[in-house]
Design a protein around this motif. Structure first.
Motif, PDB file in Angstrom:
ATOM      1  N   TYR A 250       0.829  -1.208   0.000  1.00 42.67           N
ATOM      2  CA  TYR A 250       0.000   0.000   0.000  1.00 42.67           C
ATOM      3  C   TYR A 250       0.863   1.258   0.000  1.00 42.67           C
ATOM      4  O   TYR A 250       0.605   2.208  -0.747  1.00 42.67           O
ATOM      5  CB  TYR A 250      -0.924   0.014   1.210  1.00 42.67           C
ATOM      6  CG  TYR A 250      -2.166  -0.822   1.049  1.00 42.67           C
ATOM      7  CD1 TYR A 250      -2.963  -0.708  -0.082  1.00 42.67           C
ATOM      8  CD2 TYR A 250      -2.559  -1.725   2.038  1.00 42.67           C
ATOM      9  CE1 TYR A 250      -4.110  -1.479  -0.226  1.00 42.67           C
ATOM     10  CE2 TYR A 250      -3.713  -2.493   1.891  1.00 42.67           C
ATOM     11  CZ  TYR A 250      -4.470  -2.368   0.762  1.00 42.67           C
ATOM     12  OH  TYR A 250      -5.603  -3.119   0.619  1.00 42.67           O
ATOM     13  N   ARG A 251       1.885   1.279   0.823  1.00 38.95           N
ATOM     14  CA  ARG A 251       2.696   2.488   0.943  1.00 38.95           C
ATOM     15  C   ARG A 251       3.565   2.730  -0.291  1.00 38.95           C
ATOM     16  O   ARG A 251       4.033   3.854  -0.502  1.00 38.95           O
ATOM     17  CB  ARG A 251       3.568   2.414   2.196  1.00 38.95           C
ATOM     18  CG  ARG A 251       2.776   2.595   3.504  1.00 38.95           C
ATOM     19  CD  ARG A 251       3.703   2.806   4.672  1.00 38.95           C
ATOM     20  NE  ARG A 251       3.014   3.022   5.926  1.00 38.95           N
ATOM     21  CZ  ARG A 251       2.565   4.196   6.368  1.00 38.95           C
ATOM     22  NH1 ARG A 251       2.719   5.273   5.618  1.00 38.95           N
ATOM     23  NH2 ARG A 251       1.968   4.295   7.540  1.00 38.95           N
ATOM     24  N   THR A 252       3.801   1.719  -1.084  1.00 35.55           N
ATOM     25  CA  THR A 252       4.582   1.894  -2.307  1.00 35.55           C
ATOM     26  C   THR A 252       3.694   2.018  -3.541  1.00 35.55           C
ATOM     27  O   THR A 252       4.172   1.881  -4.669  1.00 35.55           O
ATOM     28  CB  THR A 252       5.579   0.735  -2.482  1.00 35.55           C
ATOM     29  OG1 THR A 252       4.879  -0.517  -2.398  1.00 35.55           O
ATOM     30  CG2 THR A 252       6.665   0.779  -1.426  1.00 35.55           C
ATOM     31  N   GLY A 253       2.402   2.252  -3.329  1.00 34.56           N
ATOM     32  CA  GLY A 253       1.512   2.514  -4.443  1.00 34.56           C
ATOM     33  C   GLY A 253       1.108   1.301  -5.243  1.00 34.56           C
ATOM     34  O   GLY A 253       0.828   1.418  -6.445  1.00 34.56           O
ATOM     35  N   ARG A 254       1.030   0.133  -4.593  1.00 36.49           N
ATOM     36  CA  ARG A 254       0.620  -1.095  -5.295  1.00 36.49           C
ATOM     37  C   ARG A 254      -0.593  -1.712  -4.602  1.00 36.49           C
ATOM     38  O   ARG A 254      -0.526  -2.811  -4.040  1.00 36.49           O
ATOM     39  CB  ARG A 254       1.780  -2.094  -5.317  1.00 36.49           C
ATOM     40  CG  ARG A 254       3.007  -1.613  -6.092  1.00 36.49           C
ATOM     41  CD  ARG A 254       4.143  -2.607  -5.976  1.00 36.49           C
ATOM     42  NE  ARG A 254       4.643  -2.687  -4.617  1.00 36.49           N
ATOM     43  CZ  ARG A 254       5.139  -3.798  -4.066  1.00 36.49           C
ATOM     44  NH1 ARG A 254       5.178  -4.920  -4.760  1.00 36.49           N
ATOM     45  NH2 ARG A 254       5.583  -3.782  -2.824  1.00 36.49           N
ATOM     46  N   PRO A 255      -1.727  -1.021  -4.620  1.00 43.93           N
ATOM     47  CA  PRO A 255      -2.892  -1.523  -3.887  1.00 43.93           C
ATOM     48  C   PRO A 255      -3.397  -2.867  -4.390  1.00 43.93           C
ATOM     49  O   PRO A 255      -3.898  -3.667  -3.595  1.00 43.93           O
ATOM     50  CB  PRO A 255      -3.931  -0.419  -4.070  1.00 43.93           C
ATOM     51  CG  PRO A 255      -3.502   0.323  -5.292  1.00 43.93           C
ATOM     52  CD  PRO A 255      -2.011   0.262  -5.285  1.00 43.93           C
ATOM     53  N   GLU A 256      -3.295  -3.123  -5.692  1.00 44.64           N
ATOM     54  CA  GLU A 256      -3.786  -4.401  -6.211  1.00 44.64           C
ATOM     55  C   GLU A 256      -2.983  -5.568  -5.644  1.00 44.64           C
ATOM     56  O   GLU A 256      -3.537  -6.633  -5.357  1.00 44.64           O
ATOM     57  CB  GLU A 256      -3.745  -4.407  -7.742  1.00 44.64           C
ATOM     58  CG  GLU A 256      -4.720  -3.427  -8.378  1.00 44.64           C
ATOM     59  CD  GLU A 256      -6.160  -3.677  -7.937  1.00 44.64           C
ATOM     60  OE1 GLU A 256      -6.531  -4.859  -7.722  1.00 44.64           O
ATOM     61  OE2 GLU A 256      -6.910  -2.698  -7.794  1.00 44.64           O
ATOM     62  N   ARG A 257      -1.678  -5.370  -5.500  1.00 46.12           N
ATOM     63  CA  ARG A 257      -0.830  -6.415  -4.907  1.00 46.12           C
ATOM     64  C   ARG A 257      -1.224  -6.635  -3.452  1.00 46.12           C
ATOM     65  O   ARG A 257      -1.327  -7.780  -2.989  1.00 46.12           O
ATOM     66  CB  ARG A 257       0.634  -6.011  -5.004  1.00 46.12           C
ATOM     67  CG  ARG A 257       1.611  -6.989  -4.361  1.00 46.12           C
ATOM     68  CD  ARG A 257       1.448  -8.372  -4.935  1.00 46.12           C
ATOM     69  NE  ARG A 257       2.316  -9.342  -4.311  1.00 46.12           N
ATOM     70  CZ  ARG A 257       2.053 -10.647  -4.231  1.00 46.12           C
ATOM     71  NH1 ARG A 257       0.937 -11.131  -4.766  1.00 46.12           N
ATOM     72  NH2 ARG A 257       2.888 -11.473  -3.651  1.00 46.12           N
ATOM     73  N   ALA A 258      -1.458  -5.552  -2.708  1.00 47.58           N
ATOM     74  CA  ALA A 258      -1.861  -5.675  -1.301  1.00 47.58           C
ATOM     75  C   ALA A 258      -3.183  -6.426  -1.193  1.00 47.58           C
ATOM     76  O   ALA A 258      -3.345  -7.302  -0.329  1.00 47.58           O
ATOM     77  CB  ALA A 258      -1.973  -4.285  -0.679  1.00 47.58           C
ATOM     78  N   ARG A 259      -4.133  -6.100  -2.062  1.00 44.05           N
ATOM     79  CA  ARG A 259      -5.436  -6.767  -2.005  1.00 44.05           C
ATOM     80  C   ARG A 259      -5.324  -8.253  -2.332  1.00 44.05           C
ATOM     81  O   ARG A 259      -6.039  -9.080  -1.737  1.00 44.05           O
ATOM     82  CB  ARG A 259      -6.404  -6.073  -2.967  1.00 44.05           C
ATOM     83  CG  ARG A 259      -6.758  -4.662  -2.538  1.00 44.05           C
ATOM     84  CD  ARG A 259      -7.354  -3.854  -3.664  1.00 44.05           C
ATOM     85  NE  ARG A 259      -7.459  -2.443  -3.303  1.00 44.05           N
ATOM     86  CZ  ARG A 259      -7.577  -1.455  -4.195  1.00 44.05           C
ATOM     87  NH1 ARG A 259      -7.596  -1.720  -5.495  1.00 44.05           N
ATOM     88  NH2 ARG A 259      -7.653  -0.202  -3.788  1.00 44.05           N
ATOM     89  N   ALA A 260      -4.434  -8.592  -3.251  1.00 40.34           N
ATOM     90  CA  ALA A 260      -4.242 -10.010  -3.574  1.00 40.34           C
ATOM     91  C   ALA A 260      -3.679 -10.767  -2.378  1.00 40.34           C
ATOM     92  O   ALA A 260      -4.093 -11.900  -2.089  1.00 40.34           O
ATOM     93  CB  ALA A 260      -3.314 -10.141  -4.781  1.00 40.34           C
ATOM     94  N   LEU A 261      -2.739 -10.155  -1.669  1.00 37.45           N
ATOM     95  CA  LEU A 261      -2.173 -10.794  -0.477  1.00 37.45           C
ATOM     96  C   LEU A 261      -3.247 -10.986   0.590  1.00 37.45           C
ATOM     97  O   LEU A 261      -3.308 -12.036   1.243  1.00 37.45           O
ATOM     98  CB  LEU A 261      -1.030  -9.944   0.076  1.00 37.45           C
ATOM     99  CG  LEU A 261       0.261  -9.920  -0.744  1.00 37.45           C
ATOM    100  CD1 LEU A 261       1.186  -8.796  -0.281  1.00 37.45           C
ATOM    101  CD2 LEU A 261       0.988 -11.264  -0.629  1.00 37.45           C
TER     102      LEU A 261
END
Length: 532
Positions: A250-261
């Motif tokens: 989230y803090r590095t601007g990758r919300p889709e990756r965070a949501r997948a995790l």
């Protein structure tokens, strides 16, 4: 046949317990539980040994499956021999305190009575761990630290509790914002503690790196531990490591990756088994679209009303959770979280918690002064992402003057950049750009100005003045005192932005015919310029 307090084969029972101990120390806790459960199902032991097996199973489930732990420990109460009762009761109290169970205090009292009746070093340490867990649940971190400091984990009589004692001490150091002390304790623990402690140590290390703003290293350690674990990961350790990766994403601007995790983690839905997953809910608060995690965020709030412990090692997530709830329009839960942070700050008076509680309160009350105080406290805490979050929220406050807002946004962007939080850095920079545009745009005229803002009486006064009447003539024409006319004149000048009768006359003559609609005085017809 087995007797009431013995097994048919005491040697077998002792050998089995020793084997379970070795498996646990090797980080193979699931295998140890399977071994104990199989022996319990075989029903070869007497009542006392069955109770001991249940107690050991309950202890084994304590971190990852608290519902099962409490069930086994509850079943063990009646059959445990008196000399083992204190350890079993203290273990039950420890699990209950960790999850915020309403019976935790009663269980602690029961364990204390059992410990007084049959003193034993291991039971005494287990009881200290339970009391420290209860203190942490209420946010009294210094109290828990004092309790744990009184235990010598290197003493041979309490060697079996050394892992728990040292891990809890590291948790206390992180919760107090003593990040350098925590780093030293982690470095010393890796070579000293058995493999069973490694996942938890890695999770604490990742959380410390997050708190001080070393995001790339935190993510690298968590990813390695998850992808290539040295020992099997338990539920709580896996959730904590995943939460580290989620927050970094989230803090590095990758919300889709965070949501997948988060989707892959599949946290438990009911208390108390969702407590080990609480770190995931706290990390989810960083999503710019919190509605995606509404149920998860609400579950975290419900758990925090029971126990503050999930928040202690990731304290910087507290204001982020408040912000997410406000974005959801859930002011009641936002206030509850802010109150919980304030309680912890009251019981743990250190700059970290003072700053976080002030930040949360400032968000809820929209109070820039609370945000300023939070920034001042967090500058002394060494928690860079938390400081940057508070600075950015100060910059966003509509009640902060433009120069202060721009300075806060720029400092937030710089701190995020040093932490590796590139997504947050871009957010702060965009806000600074927004403020720059605001500075260049002509300021809108405040409400209450212009022709439309005049009252009917003020319009009548203006009309007569623009036509050349003196104040005394206006007073006589409108049946007012000169003092009252003076008051109306000041209001007319202020609302129309003029400073002289000449400016007023020019503006009045240039006005649209229809504005203001009630521009003519009701007390007299329109006079011609110069009329006496």
């Amino acid at each position: 046949m087995p007797g009431p307090y013995g097994a048919a084969d005491p040697h077998r029972h002792a050998t089995l317990l020793a084997a379970a101990d070795r498996l646990e120390l090797a980080g193979r806790a699931a295998e140890a539980r399977d071994l104990l459960a199989a022996e319990l199902a075989a029903d070869r032991a007497g009542a006392a040994d069955r109770a001991l097996l249940r107690g050991r199973l309950g202890a084994g489930y304590g971190h990852d499956h608290p519902a099962a732990a409490l069930t086994y420990l509850g079943l063990a109460r009646s059959g445990v021999p008196p000399e083992r009762r204190a350890w079993s009761r203290a273990t039950e109290a420890w699990v209950a305190a960790r999850v915020g169970h309403p019976d935790a205090d009663a269980l602690l009292r029961s364990a204390g009575r059992a410990r007084a009746a049959y003193p034993a070093p291991a039971a005494a340490v287990r009881l200290t761990l339970a009391r420290a867990a209860r203190a942490l649940a209420t946010g009294a971190v210094p109290t828990a630290g004092d309790m744990l400091a009184a235990v010598d984990p290197h003493h041979p009589a309490v060697r079996g509790e050394a892992v728990a004692v040292r891990l809890d001490r590291i948790e206390v150091q992180l919760a107090l914002g003593r990040y350098e002390d925590a780093a030293a304790a982690l470095d010393a623990a890796y070579p000293d503690l058995p493999a069973v402690a490694w996942p938890a140590l890695t999770a604490w290390s990742g959380r410390r790196l997050l708190a001080v703003g070393a995001l790339p290293e935190a993510d690298a350690r968590a990813r390695l531990a998850l992808d290539r674990p040295a020992v099997p990961l338990g539920v709580e350790a896996r959730a904590a490591l995943t939460a580290v990766r989620v927050e970094v994403a989230y803090r590095t601007g990758r919300p889709e990756r965070a949501r997948a995790l988060l989707a892959d983690a599949r946290p438990a839905r009911s208390w108390p088994d969702r407590i080990p997953y609480a770190s995931l809910g706290l990390a989810a608060a960083g999503d710019p679209e919190p509605a995606r995690h509404r149920d998860l965020l609400r579950a975290v709030v419900a758990d925090l009303t029971r126990t503050a412990r999930p928040l202690l090692a990731v304290a910087h997530c507290g204001p982020r959770l408040v912000q997410a709830l406000l974005l959801l329009g859930d002011a009641r839960r936002a206030r509850a979280v802010a109150d919980r942070l304030a309680e912890v700050a009251g019981r743990t008076p250190v700059p970290l918690w003072s700053g976080l509680a002030g930040h949360a309160d400032g968000l809820v009350r929209r109070d820039p002064e609370a945000l300023r105080a939070a920034v001042r406290a967090l500058r002394r805490a060494g928690a860079r992402p938390a400081l940057a979050d508070a600075l950015l929220d100060l910059a966003r406050s509509p009640r902060v003057r433009l120069p202060e807002a721009r300075a806060a946004a720029r400092e937030a962007a710089a701190v995020y950049g040093r932490s590796g939080a590139t997504g947050d850095q871009e957010t702060a920079e965009r806000w600074d750009g927004h403020l720059d545009v605001t500075r260049r745009r002509p300021a809108p005229r405040p409400p209450g100005h212009g022709l439309a803002a005049l009252t009917a009486r003020e319009a009548g006064v203006a009309d007569l003045l623009a036509a050349g009447a003196t104040k005394q003539q206006v007073a006589g024409r409108l049946h007012l005192s000169v003092h009252t006319v003076d008051t109306h004149v000041r209001a007319v000048y202020a609302k129309l932005g003029v400073r002289s009768r000449l400016q007023l006359a020019r503006l009045w003559d240039a006005r649209p015919v229809s504005a203001p609609p009630d521009a003519s005085p009701s007390a007299a017809p329109r006079s011609s310029r110069g009329a006496g």
